[in-house]
Motif scaffolding. Structure first.
Motif, short mmCIF file in Angstrom:
data_model
loop_
_atom_site.label_atom_id
_atom_site.label_comp_id
_atom_site.label_asym_id
_atom_site.label_seq_id
_atom_site.Cartn_x
_atom_site.Cartn_y
_atom_site.Cartn_z
N HIS A 25 0.78 -1.24 0.00
CA HIS A 25 0.00 0.00 0.00
C HIS A 25 0.82 1.29 0.00
CE1 HIS A 25 -3.56 -2.43 0.69
NE2 HIS A 25 -2.91 -3.04 1.66
N TRP A 26 2.12 1.23 0.24
CA TRP A 26 2.91 2.44 0.46
C TRP A 26 4.19 2.44 -0.37
CZ3 TRP A 26 0.52 6.08 3.26
CH2 TRP A 26 -0.55 5.67 4.07
N LEU A 27 4.58 3.63 -0.82
CA LEU A 27 5.88 3.87 -1.44
C LEU A 27 6.77 4.53 -0.39
CD1 LEU A 27 4.75 5.49 -4.81
CD2 LEU A 27 5.51 3.13 -4.46
N ILE A 28 8.00 4.07 -0.28
CA ILE A 28 8.99 4.68 0.62
C ILE A 28 10.02 5.34 -0.26
CG2 ILE A 28 10.65 4.30 2.47
CD1 ILE A 28 9.05 1.66 3.03
N ILE A 29 10.11 6.66 -0.16
CA ILE A 29 10.91 7.47 -1.09
C ILE A 29 11.94 8.27 -0.30
CG2 ILE A 29 10.78 9.30 -2.81
CD1 ILE A 29 7.78 8.41 -3.17
N LEU A 30 13.18 8.21 -0.71
CA LEU A 30 14.22 9.05 -0.12
C LEU A 30 13.98 10.48 -0.60
CD1 LEU A 30 16.85 9.09 1.59
CD2 LEU A 30 18.08 8.93 -0.60
N ALA A 31 13.70 11.37 0.34
CA ALA A 31 13.38 12.76 -0.02
C ALA A 31 14.60 13.45 -0.62
CB ALA A 31 12.91 13.51 1.22
N PRO A 32 14.37 14.38 -1.54
CA PRO A 32 15.49 15.12 -2.13
C PRO A 32 16.26 15.94 -1.10
CG PRO A 32 13.47 15.48 -3.38
CD PRO A 32 13.09 14.74 -2.14
N PHE A 64 28.42 11.45 7.85
CA PHE A 64 28.27 10.37 6.89
C PHE A 64 29.13 10.69 5.69
CE2 PHE A 64 25.99 8.41 3.24
CZ PHE A 64 26.16 7.08 3.61
N ARG A 65 30.03 9.78 5.36
CA ARG A 65 30.94 9.95 4.22
C ARG A 65 31.65 11.31 4.23
NH1 ARG A 65 29.82 6.70 -0.91
NH2 ARG A 65 30.80 8.54 -1.77
N GLY A 66 32.10 11.72 5.40
CA GLY A 66 32.85 12.95 5.53
C GLY A 66 32.03 14.23 5.58
N GLU A 67 30.71 14.13 5.45
CA GLU A 67 29.83 15.30 5.53
C GLU A 67 29.19 15.35 6.91
OE1 GLU A 67 28.93 17.80 3.33
OE2 GLU A 67 30.47 17.07 1.96
N ARG A 68 29.09 16.54 7.44
CA ARG A 68 28.48 16.75 8.75
C ARG A 68 27.04 17.25 8.57
NH1 ARG A 68 30.49 19.25 14.17
NH2 ARG A 68 28.64 20.40 14.83
N PHE A 69 26.12 16.62 9.27
CA PHE A 69 24.71 16.99 9.22
C PHE A 69 24.30 17.47 10.61
CE2 PHE A 69 25.41 14.09 5.79
CZ PHE A 69 24.58 14.51 4.78
N ASP A 70 23.89 18.74 10.68
CA ASP A 70 23.41 19.34 11.92
C ASP A 70 21.89 19.39 11.88
OD1 ASP A 70 25.92 20.15 13.25
OD2 ASP A 70 26.15 21.42 11.47
N ASP A 71 21.28 19.42 13.05
CA ASP A 71 19.83 19.54 13.16
C ASP A 71 19.54 20.76 14.04
OD1 ASP A 71 17.10 19.28 13.51
OD2 ASP A 71 17.17 17.17 14.12
N PRO A 89 22.50 21.24 -0.86
CA PRO A 89 22.67 20.48 -2.11
C PRO A 89 23.64 19.32 -1.92
CG PRO A 89 23.89 22.56 -2.21
CD PRO A 89 23.14 22.55 -0.91
N LEU A 90 23.21 18.16 -2.37
CA LEU A 90 24.05 16.96 -2.34
C LEU A 90 24.07 16.37 -3.74
CD1 LEU A 90 22.73 15.24 0.92
CD2 LEU A 90 24.88 16.49 0.66
N SER A 91 25.20 15.82 -4.11
CA SER A 91 25.31 15.22 -5.44
C SER A 91 24.45 13.96 -5.51
CB SER A 91 26.77 14.85 -5.73
OG SER A 91 27.18 13.77 -4.90
N ASP A 92 24.12 13.57 -6.73
CA ASP A 92 23.37 12.33 -6.92
C ASP A 92 24.14 11.14 -6.37
OD1 ASP A 92 21.29 13.70 -8.13
OD2 ASP A 92 21.96 13.25 -10.18
N GLU A 93 25.45 11.18 -6.51
CA GLU A 93 26.30 10.10 -5.99
C GLU A 93 26.18 10.00 -4.46
OE1 GLU A 93 31.03 8.95 -5.52
OE2 GLU A 93 30.45 10.51 -6.94
N ALA A 102 24.55 7.03 -2.08
CA ALA A 102 25.23 6.39 -0.94
C ALA A 102 24.30 6.35 0.28
CB ALA A 102 26.52 7.13 -0.61
N ILE A 103 23.51 7.40 0.48
CA ILE A 103 22.52 7.41 1.56
C ILE A 103 21.50 6.30 1.32
CG2 ILE A 103 20.65 8.71 2.65
CD1 ILE A 103 22.27 11.28 1.97
N LYS A 104 21.03 6.21 0.09
CA LYS A 104 20.05 5.18 -0.28
C LYS A 104 20.60 3.78 -0.02
CE LYS A 104 17.48 3.55 -4.32
NZ LYS A 104 17.14 3.80 -5.73
N ILE A 105 21.82 3.54 -0.43
CA ILE A 105 22.44 2.22 -0.23
C ILE A 105 22.55 1.89 1.25
CG2 ILE A 105 24.62 0.96 -0.46
CD1 ILE A 105 24.90 2.38 -3.25
#
Length: 155
Positions: free
Chosen positions: A23-30, A113-120, A136-140, A144-147
């Protein structure tokens, strides 16, 4: 008449499809300012929570458990926000709502993650984030997040 948002979801054009259930799609948000942010969208046309069928609620409960578990294993967030807002659907006339959930992992401490820092910076606040400040993050990098999520997502 089907809405444009639903058409995008059916074609998996709103972010990257991670998985789907009956019933549901799980989508990695842009927008990945909060690492692991996803959209969970119903696979049929519906505009209200009250319109969900019993099987869709049951399936959503499984998605919540599986997605939270996968993101916890992948990125170790502090907790999760789930929002069924649909406000932007009403910016246009006529409005075109489609039932979906915003799944936003929340981080009390920065995460790397992969050398990038994510703050909240909105941690502990009622706001989820400022949409005008998308990182902005590259498609690559998004791939990697998706994987990383898929390594832990047991759907």
């Amino acid at each position: 008449m089907e809405c444009e948002y639903f058409e995008k979801l059916k074609d998996h054009q709103f972010g990257e499809l991670l998985a789907e259930t009956d019933h549901w799609l799980i989508i990695l948000a842009p927008d990945q300012r909060n690492l692991g942010t996803c959209v969970v969208a119903l696979k049929r046309d519906e505009t209200e929570l009250s319109g969900l069928k019993d099987g869709e609620w049951d399936d959503l409960a499984r998605v919540v458990k599986k997605l939270e578990s996968a993101i916890r294993k992948a990125f170790n967030p502090t907790h999760f926000n789930w929002g069924c807002l649909m406000n932007s659907s009403y910016r246009e006339d006529p409005p075109c709502p489609h039932l979906h959930w915003h799944f936003i992992p929340r981080y009390q401490e920065p995460v790397e993650f992969r050398g990038e820092r994510f703050d909240d910076p909105c941690f502990g606040m009622s706001t989820m984030h400022d949409r005008r400040k998308m990182v902005p993050l590259s498609d690559e990098f998004k791939n990697a997040i998706k994987i990383k999520i898929l390594e832990n997502l047991e759907i």
